[in-house]
Design a protein around this motif. Structure first.
Motif, PDB file in Angstrom:
ATOM      1  N   VAL A   1     -21.133 -23.043  45.729  1.00  0.00           N
ATOM      2  CA  VAL A   1     -20.827 -23.833  44.536  1.00  0.00           C
ATOM      3  C   VAL A   1     -20.297 -22.936  43.415  1.00  0.00           C
ATOM      4  O   VAL A   1     -19.297 -23.264  42.751  1.00  0.00           O
ATOM      5  CB  VAL A   1     -22.076 -24.597  44.054  1.00  0.00           C
ATOM      6  CG1 VAL A   1     -21.804 -25.289  42.719  1.00  0.00           C
ATOM      7  CG2 VAL A   1     -22.512 -25.622  45.094  1.00  0.00           C
TER       8      VAL A   1
ATOM      9  N   GLN B   1     -16.983 -20.472  45.129  1.00  0.00           N
ATOM     10  CA  GLN B   1     -15.914 -21.064  45.914  1.00  0.00           C
ATOM     11  C   GLN B   1     -15.429 -22.389  45.329  1.00  0.00           C
ATOM     12  O   GLN B   1     -14.231 -22.679  45.342  1.00  0.00           O
ATOM     13  CB  GLN B   1     -16.376 -21.292  47.364  1.00  0.00           C
ATOM     14  CG  GLN B   1     -15.273 -21.788  48.290  1.00  0.00           C
ATOM     15  CD  GLN B   1     -15.731 -21.869  49.738  1.00  0.00           C
ATOM     16  OE1 GLN B   1     -16.780 -21.350  50.104  1.00  0.00           O
ATOM     17  NE2 GLN B   1     -14.947 -22.527  50.572  1.00  0.00           N
ATOM     18  N   ILE B   2     -16.367 -23.189  44.809  1.00  0.00           N
ATOM     19  CA  ILE B   2     -15.998 -24.517  44.319  1.00  0.00           C
ATOM     20  C   ILE B   2     -15.688 -24.512  42.819  1.00  0.00           C
ATOM     21  O   ILE B   2     -14.649 -25.024  42.393  1.00  0.00           O
ATOM     22  CB  ILE B   2     -17.127 -25.528  44.617  1.00  0.00           C
ATOM     23  CG1 ILE B   2     -17.343 -25.638  46.140  1.00  0.00           C
ATOM     24  CG2 ILE B   2     -16.791 -26.889  44.026  1.00  0.00           C
ATOM     25  CD1 ILE B   2     -18.447 -26.600  46.529  1.00  0.00           C
TER      26      ILE B   2
ATOM     27  N   ALA C   1     -17.733 -29.898  40.195  1.00  0.00           N
ATOM     28  CA  ALA C   1     -18.360 -29.147  41.280  1.00  0.00           C
ATOM     29  C   ALA C   1     -19.710 -29.754  41.647  1.00  0.00           C
ATOM     30  O   ALA C   1     -20.027 -29.924  42.837  1.00  0.00           O
ATOM     31  CB  ALA C   1     -18.531 -27.679  40.880  1.00  0.00           C
TER      32      ALA C   1
ATOM     33  N   LEU D   1     -19.390 -32.871  43.679  1.00  0.00           N
ATOM     34  CA  LEU D   1     -19.209 -32.658  45.117  1.00  0.00           C
ATOM     35  C   LEU D   1     -20.552 -32.444  45.808  1.00  0.00           C
ATOM     36  O   LEU D   1     -20.749 -32.865  46.950  1.00  0.00           O
ATOM     37  CB  LEU D   1     -18.300 -31.451  45.363  1.00  0.00           C
ATOM     38  CG  LEU D   1     -16.815 -31.608  45.057  1.00  0.00           C
ATOM     39  CD1 LEU D   1     -16.033 -30.413  45.579  1.00  0.00           C
ATOM     40  CD2 LEU D   1     -16.278 -32.889  45.664  1.00  0.00           C
TER      41      LEU D   1
ATOM     42  N   ALA E   1     -13.375 -34.152  41.129  1.00  0.00           N
ATOM     43  CA  ALA E   1     -12.757 -33.062  41.877  1.00  0.00           C
ATOM     44  C   ALA E   1     -11.415 -33.465  42.468  1.00  0.00           C
ATOM     45  O   ALA E   1     -10.517 -32.628  42.630  1.00  0.00           O
ATOM     46  CB  ALA E   1     -13.701 -32.603  42.990  1.00  0.00           C
TER      47      ALA E   1
ATOM     48  N   VAL F   1     -10.870 -30.772  48.905  1.00  0.00           N
ATOM     49  CA  VAL F   1     -12.153 -31.424  48.623  1.00  0.00           C
ATOM     50  C   VAL F   1     -12.896 -31.727  49.915  1.00  0.00           C
ATOM     51  O   VAL F   1     -14.101 -31.459  50.027  1.00  0.00           O
ATOM     52  CB  VAL F   1     -11.936 -32.728  47.822  1.00  0.00           C
ATOM     53  CG1 VAL F   1     -13.250 -33.503  47.714  1.00  0.00           C
ATOM     54  CG2 VAL F   1     -11.400 -32.409  46.436  1.00  0.00           C
TER      55      VAL F   1
ATOM     56  N   LEU G   1     -14.289 -28.537  51.403  1.00  0.00           N
ATOM     57  CA  LEU G   1     -15.416 -28.020  50.627  1.00  0.00           C
ATOM     58  C   LEU G   1     -16.686 -28.824  50.908  1.00  0.00           C
ATOM     59  O   LEU G   1     -17.764 -28.257  51.099  1.00  0.00           O
ATOM     60  CB  LEU G   1     -15.090 -28.067  49.135  1.00  0.00           C
ATOM     61  CG  LEU G   1     -14.025 -27.075  48.641  1.00  0.00           C
ATOM     62  CD1 LEU G   1     -13.680 -27.346  47.185  1.00  0.00           C
ATOM     63  CD2 LEU G   1     -14.498 -25.639  48.830  1.00  0.00           C
TER      64      LEU G   1
END
Length: 483
Positions: free
Chosen positions: A110, A113-114, A123, A126, A276, A285, A288
């Motif tokens: 999180v 990377q996100i 984030a 997600l 996102a 998305v 992820l």
């Protein structure tokens, strides 16, 4: 678990339940006592309390796409709140000694990377979506069906691998083992201590803690793990006050200036469920969310099976009692973690410390959850336990879980090789998910090579295919133009 340990944890002639609490949690029925459950709850809390420090550090050190950061104080409150609520819910609803908190590894995904691709609200949205998807998998029965499709020897291998993994975590967290710096120009990845030898007072505390823990376990002292944590914390406090210690790592054992601190709930509800999709491509998305789901799915699977096996709660078919409820609560924890901006919450393998102390029911979760609730207000006091004092518990429990290796038939290569890969890959890659994936893929490949593909459950074929995607995610992203 060894036969001797089982004899200690399950005394013959256990009296029938004497209270509604006993009957509800099946404390006597599972061969436990109220005292063991309480001790186990304390042990679990102290071995995972580091998340109150580590999660804010990981999430708080990252910036989102717009350069924004999350407030460390608010992150500490969110982390403690989610851990407290979901651990208690798991205890009451799942009746397993399985604590939950923000997942390590998941929070790094999180943060690094996100978040750089979108805002923090997006984030965390997600993470909520990931949790909702996991809940759907549970409701449809798919998640439970996958767990039941795993051969019993592979489940045992998962438990053994987790044992080595958490022992390795203990060694690393305490500084007994460290990564060799890249500049060393050596092929040796890890070394003893920080320089190839053991130096410093913190390492001494860890070593003494290991010796104390195994000595108490060998003498079958009740509360061995918890006694060791408390004693070594007191020793660490004395050493820190008298000696010149450069660093204890994340937690310094020193008496806090104030015992009570006001919680800040400012991050609660700060998420955007579909934001996102406006910040990046749909493919990105999806990938992820897929990464989060797969990691959470199989980390939890390994943890639930491992903890249940160590507590001797699996039935004759190797199934976890009330698995559907347990998995649904775990999925809901991911939703709660995202909604509170604490990252995805998941089941903690450190719960094995409580099991090693005698926990067999969800009552111990009430203790652990209660301590996390206190941590909302008493964080300065409850986080004085250094990792060097808590890590010996992980090493000891690693040994207890390792004893299940005797149940694997090492003469049957079609099961022995996947079992070996499961056991080895977990600590070597520092990931439960990677170990399970390696074992699954090896199992289906060997069965196919032997012409016995029909013996493999179709769900194992499906999950193995997903793991191939998981392991090859980088070239797949390049092919799809995500990178």
């Amino acid at each position: 678990m060894s036969e001797t340990q089982q004899a200690v944890d399950r005394p013959e002639g256990t009296p029938p339940p004497v209270s509604s609490v006993d009957r509800f949690f099946k404390i006597s029925e599972r061969g436990s006592t109220l005292g063991r459950e309480i001790r186990g709850g304390f042990a679990t809390f102290f071995t995972m309390a580091y998340i109150l420090v580590l999660n804010p550090i990981i999430l708080g050190s990252a910036k989102d796409k717009f350069g924004e950061t999350l407030d460390p104080v608010q992150l500490t409150t969110a982390t403690a709140l989610v851990a407290a609520v979901m651990t208690i819910i798991m205890g009451v609803g799942g009746n397993l000694p399985l604590a939950l908190a923000a997942g390590l590894g998941l929070n790094a995904v999180v943060a690094f990377q996100i978040a750089p691709l979108m805002s923090w609200d997006d984030a965390m949205g997600l993470v909520v979506l990931e949790g909702l998807l996991i809940c759907v998998l549970v409701v449809t029965g798919l998640r439970e069906a996958v767990m039941h499709a795993i051969p019993q020897p592979l489940k045992q291998a998962i438990s053994v691998g987790i044992g080595l993994f958490i022992a390795f975590i203990g060694f690393v967290d305490a500084g007994f083992v460290s990564r060799v710096p890249d500049a060393a120009n050596t092929t040796v990845p890890v070394q003893l201590g920080g320089t190839g030898s053991l130096t410093g007072w913190p390492i001494l505390v860890f070593c003494l803690g290991v010796l104390l823990t195994i000595g108490l376990l060998a003498r079958k002292v009740k509360g061995a793990i918890l006694i060791s944590i408390v004693v070594m914390t007191l020793v660490a406090l004395v050493i820190n006050s008298l000696a010149d210690v450069k660093s204890w790592g994340l937690t310094t054992p020193e008496w806090p200036e104030k015992l009570v601190d006001t919680p800040d709930f400012g991050l609660l509800g700060q998420f955007s469920l579909f934001g996102a999709f406006s910040e990046t491509t749909v493919i990105t998305v999806v990938l992820l969310v897929f990464t989060l789901v797969l990691s959470d799915f199989f980390d939890t699977m390994g943890t639930v099976v491992g903890i249940s096996a160590e507590a001797n709660l699996l039935d004759e078919e190797g199934k976890v009692p009330g698995l559907g409820r347990v998995l649904l609560i775990d999925g809901a924890a991911a939703v709660a973690g995202g909604a509170a901006s604490a990252s995805s919450a998941t089941s903690y393998i450190e719960s094995a410390a409580g099991v090693g102390e005698g926990s067999r029911t969800g009552f111990s979760n009430l203790v652990t959850g209660g301590l996390f609730t206190l941590a909302l207000f008493l964080t300065p006091l409850l986080t004085i336990v250094p990792l060097q004092a808590a890590a010996p518990a992980l090493v000891a429990v690693g040994f207890l879980m390792m004893t299940q290796v005797k149940h694997i038939d090492w003469d049957r290569y079609e099961i022995a090789i996947p079992a070996f890969l499961t056991i080895a890959v977990m600590p070597f890659t520092y990931s439960i998910t990677n170990g399970i994936g390696a074992g699954f893929v090896a199992y289906v490949v060997i069965k196919a090579v032997l012409g016995r593909a029909k013996e493999v459950h179709w769900l194992l074929w499906g999950t193995s295919a997903l793991f191939l995607v998981y392991f090859a995610i980088d070239p797949i992203e390049q092919i799809l133009g995500v990178k």
